[in-house]
Scaffold this motif. Structure first.
Motif, PDB file in Angstrom:
ATOM      1  N   ASP A   1      50.198  44.765  44.788  1.00  0.00           N
ATOM      2  CA  ASP A   1      48.963  44.036  44.542  1.00  0.00           C
ATOM      3  C   ASP A   1      49.098  43.312  43.204  1.00  0.00           C
ATOM      4  O   ASP A   1      49.216  43.965  42.153  1.00  0.00           O
TER       5      ASP A   1
ATOM      6  N   THR B   1      44.602  33.800  32.122  1.00  0.00           N
ATOM      7  CA  THR B   1      45.139  35.136  32.342  1.00  0.00           C
ATOM      8  C   THR B   1      46.590  35.188  31.918  1.00  0.00           C
ATOM      9  O   THR B   1      47.229  34.153  31.658  1.00  0.00           O
TER      10      THR B   1
ATOM     11  N   GLU C   1      49.064  42.809  37.061  1.00  0.00           N
ATOM     12  CA  GLU C   1      48.548  42.134  35.873  1.00  0.00           C
ATOM     13  C   GLU C   1      47.744  43.089  35.001  1.00  0.00           C
ATOM     14  O   GLU C   1      47.850  43.081  33.773  1.00  0.00           O
ATOM     15  N   GLN C   2      46.948  43.932  35.627  1.00  0.00           N
ATOM     16  CA  GLN C   2      46.148  44.888  34.863  1.00  0.00           C
ATOM     17  C   GLN C   2      47.048  45.835  34.065  1.00  0.00           C
ATOM     18  O   GLN C   2      46.781  46.119  32.892  1.00  0.00           O
TER      19      GLN C   2
ATOM     20  N   ARG D   1      46.992  41.880  41.321  1.00  0.00           N
ATOM     21  CA  ARG D   1      45.943  42.223  40.363  1.00  0.00           C
ATOM     22  C   ARG D   1      46.270  43.528  39.644  1.00  0.00           C
ATOM     23  O   ARG D   1      46.013  43.671  38.443  1.00  0.00           O
TER      24      ARG D   1
ATOM     25  N   GLU E   1      41.249  50.441  39.783  1.00  0.00           N
ATOM     26  CA  GLU E   1      41.056  49.528  38.656  1.00  0.00           C
ATOM     27  C   GLU E   1      40.107  50.133  37.629  1.00  0.00           C
ATOM     28  O   GLU E   1      40.355  50.067  36.418  1.00  0.00           O
TER      29      GLU E   1
END
Length: 350
Positions: free
Chosen positions: A143, A18, A148-149, A145, A120
């Motif tokens: 968050d 990632t 990163e998204q 996640r 998401e």
């Protein structure tokens, strides 16, 4: 690629590297990795080489939607809000729409309902549809996640009423100063047990409201009572329960500060307990709404220009779409104090 102790490659599919893995290996931030991989021009050559070497060593490949860079603009921007029922979010969207329309853009609007998985999916769908940019009031801006998204996206992102370090353009209201002003106003009226009912600290609004509230009490030498702070939810139903609990205490607060979008829940709890405003409870809303203005007595409020935050966010998004490569901007929109009839002076001020 990792190997087993015997020197042989492990069998079976291996976890995909990632952007966070690349950042850790290179010893840089996720934002730096994103800028290097997107060929930004303001990255030092040595830093760029570290990132590219780390990406190669990990065999890092961006998600497929990040690889499909747009060949042409769509003149569409994706807008995400966590709760369309919140009148303050609606004002911000109105501001976004005004500015986008003025500049020849349209937008897709989606409601995340404060659900991480739904948010998401919305972001992925916006990317699939190749919108030119995204303006987002995230459900939670801490968050990892989500962070990163957002970094994987091939289009610019502007945060509205949220912040993620210095990595994205961000437009927000001055929640610290506004909540500080509301708390100091009540303190000046003689109140010492002042409750706070607002959103959790996993987004910027909750963190900054708590900061303003705490700083005002501390500056006046008043101890912060944790039992008077309720920051566990986002909905009207949560506000009803939180306000009912705090107003049912043996030593109930004499004043309460509440998020504007939760005002109706607090008023419902006060009604259930037969508490008269302001005779038995003084009330200030963080965010002015039609309900605050039309109530009798009218509710004193901190008025934020949410429509202006939307307009500014739209202008920033369009500037980035046009190729602006200046460092991420942070814009703070000031507040206005609106005094109405919902607060009672307990002792003479001064």
């Amino acid at each position: 690629m990792d190997e087993t102790e015997s020197g042989e490659r492990p069998k079976g599919p291996q976890p995909r590297a990632t952007i966070s893995d690349v950042a850790r290996r290179a010893g840089v931030s996720i934002g730096t990795v994103s800028r290097v991989l997107n060929k930004a021009r303001n990255v030092q050559p040595a830093l760029q080489r570290r990132v590219l070497d780390a990406a190669a060593a990990l065999d890092y490949r961006p998600d497929s939607f990040a690889q499909g860079m747009r060949s042409k603009k769509t003149h569409v921007i994706g807008v995400i809000v966590p709760d369309l029922r919140n009148p303050l979010s609606s004002e911000a969207v109105t501001g976004v729409e005004e500015e986008l329309t003025r500049q020849g853009y349209t937008f897709f609007l989606a409601n995340s309902r404060y659900e991480r998985g739904r948010e998401e999916n919305i972001i992925n769908e916006f990317a699939r549809r190749r919108v030119d940019g995204i303006i987002a009031i995230l459900a939670r801006d801490r968050d990892p996640r989500t962070v990163e998204q957002l970094h994987r996206l091939p289009m610019p992102v502007v945060l509205l009423e949220r912040e993620i370090g210095n990595e994205f353009d961000a437009v927000r209201t001055d929640q610290v100063a506004g909540t500080y002003r509301a708390t100091r106003y009540l303190l000046a009226l003689g109140h010492r047990r002042i409750a706070l009912v607002t959103v959790p600290t996993d987004n910027m609004s909750g963190r900054y409201r708590l900061q303003g509230y705490t700083e005002a009490l501390t500056d006046m030498g008043v101890q912060v009572s944790e039992e008077l702070v309720r920051m566990g939810g986002y909905t009207r139903d949560y506000a009803v329960d939180a306000a009912y609990a705090v107003l049912s205490m043996r030593e109930m607060p004499t004043a309460l500060i509440v998020s504007g979008g939760m005002l109706s829940g607090v008023l419902d709890a006060a009604r259930q307990l037969n508490l008269a405003i302001p005779d038995q409870l003084s009330l200030v809303a963080l965010g002015d709404t039609e309900l605050a203005a039309l109530m009798r007595p009218g509710i004193t409020a901190i008025r934020y220009d949410w429509a202006e935050t939307g307009r500014v966010a739209a202008r920033l998004a369009i500037s980035r779409i046009g190729g602006s490569e200046t460092p991420p901007e942070k814009v703070i929109v000031p507040y206005e104090f609106v005094r109405r009839e919902s607060c009672l002076e307990l002792v003479a001020a001064g």
